[in-house]
Write an enzyme that holds these catalytic residues in place. Structure first.
Site, short mmCIF file in Angstrom:
data_model
loop_
_atom_site.label_atom_id
_atom_site.label_comp_id
_atom_site.label_asym_id
_atom_site.label_seq_id
_atom_site.Cartn_x
_atom_site.Cartn_y
_atom_site.Cartn_z
N ASP A 162 0.89 -1.30 -0.05
CA ASP A 162 -0.05 -0.03 0.00
C ASP A 162 1.02 1.29 -0.05
OD1 ASP A 162 -2.23 -1.71 0.10
OD2 ASP A 162 -2.87 -0.81 2.15
N HIS A 179 3.80 -2.14 3.43
CA HIS A 179 3.81 -0.52 2.83
C HIS A 179 5.50 -0.56 2.39
CE1 HIS A 179 0.60 -0.57 5.85
NE2 HIS A 179 0.01 0.40 5.00
#
Length: 255
Positions: free
Chosen positions: A66, A211
């Site tokens: 993400d 991430h």
């Protein structure tokens, strides 16, 4: 998880952790479809596999990232290429897609699934319908301009969604994808701890949330991949995980 140029604000990290915990524990009260259910619901005559993998037979797991692209993404893409693993990238628009268009194109060119994490990481359940549509349309349009393909998947910031968001997504041709594994890499730079958290939670049909914007995450990826391959996992993109089913706009997918 509202962002600065070098990372998310400390106060927002607590909010992010709470939001992710809600989504994972089911407290968000969202009806979801599991990958196995999506496969069972596939239309008659659909291809048995997607991209050479049949997750009805293989022990599949999806690696997702993400909030990129970022300055860490080139190294991540090098690792994935070396390990022959395809991932799903849920990209942010502001300061990410617009700053690193060449990385978005590289992700697509190298066989990764390119999807949306909204334009500016606004919490969709806290804003107006017009703002939601803007948050979803802008990254999709930018990705399509760069790659030639419009995303069909999105991940709501902090996993926060509701029936109204589902309906807007349905009209925009988007399915929502949550996760089953989180390393909480937004709260640590310890790559060994990130690796351990992923390995402790990994299971068949899992969707791993990481991430690549955080400094401890990318160094953890080789060890995660090697350990899970030793356990017999096959890494796939989210569409491969659902195949022969397809992600349906307006639905939410989570193991």
């Amino acid at each position: 998880m509202r962002e600065r140029r070098r990372g998310f604000r400390p106060a927002a990290l607590v909010s992010a952790a709470v939001g992710m915990a809600l989504a994972l524990t089911g407290c968000a009260q969202v009806d979801t479809t599991s990958p196995s259910s999506a496969r069972k619901e596939a239309v008659q005559g659909a291809p048995a596999s997607f991209g050479g993998v049949d997750c009805r037979k293989a022990k599949c797991i999806a690696l997702t990232f993400d909030a990129g692209p970022s300055e860490n993404s080139p190294r991540l893409l090098d690792i994935l290429k070396e390990k022959k693993v395809h991932a799903t990238f849920f990209l942010l628009g502001k300061r990410h897609i617009e700053k690193y268009p060449q990385l978005v194109k590289r992700m697509s060119d190298e066989g990764h699934e390119v999807a949306s994490h909204t334009w500016d990481h606004k919490i969709l359940t806290d804003i107006s319908d017009d703002q939601v549509r803007d948050e979803l349309r802008r990254p999709n349009d930018a990705i399509e301009r760069i790659t030639g393909h419009k995303p069909t998947l999105m991940r709501p910031p902090q996993g926060r969604t509701d029936a109204n968001i589902h309906e807007i997504c349905k009209k925009l041709g988007l399915a929502e994808v949550l996760w089953s594994v989180t390393a909480k890499d937004y709260a640590t730079t310890d790559s060994a701890l990130i690796t351990k958290r992923v390995l402790d939670q990994a299971d068949r049909d899992g969707i791993i949330l990481l991430h690549d914007i955080y400094s401890g995450t990318v160094p953890a990826v080789p060890g995660i991949i090697d350990a899970l391959k030793k356990r017999g996992y096959t890494f796939v993109t989210v569409p491969q995980l659902l195949a022969p089913g397809r992600a349906e706009p307006g639905k939410v997918y989570r193991p």
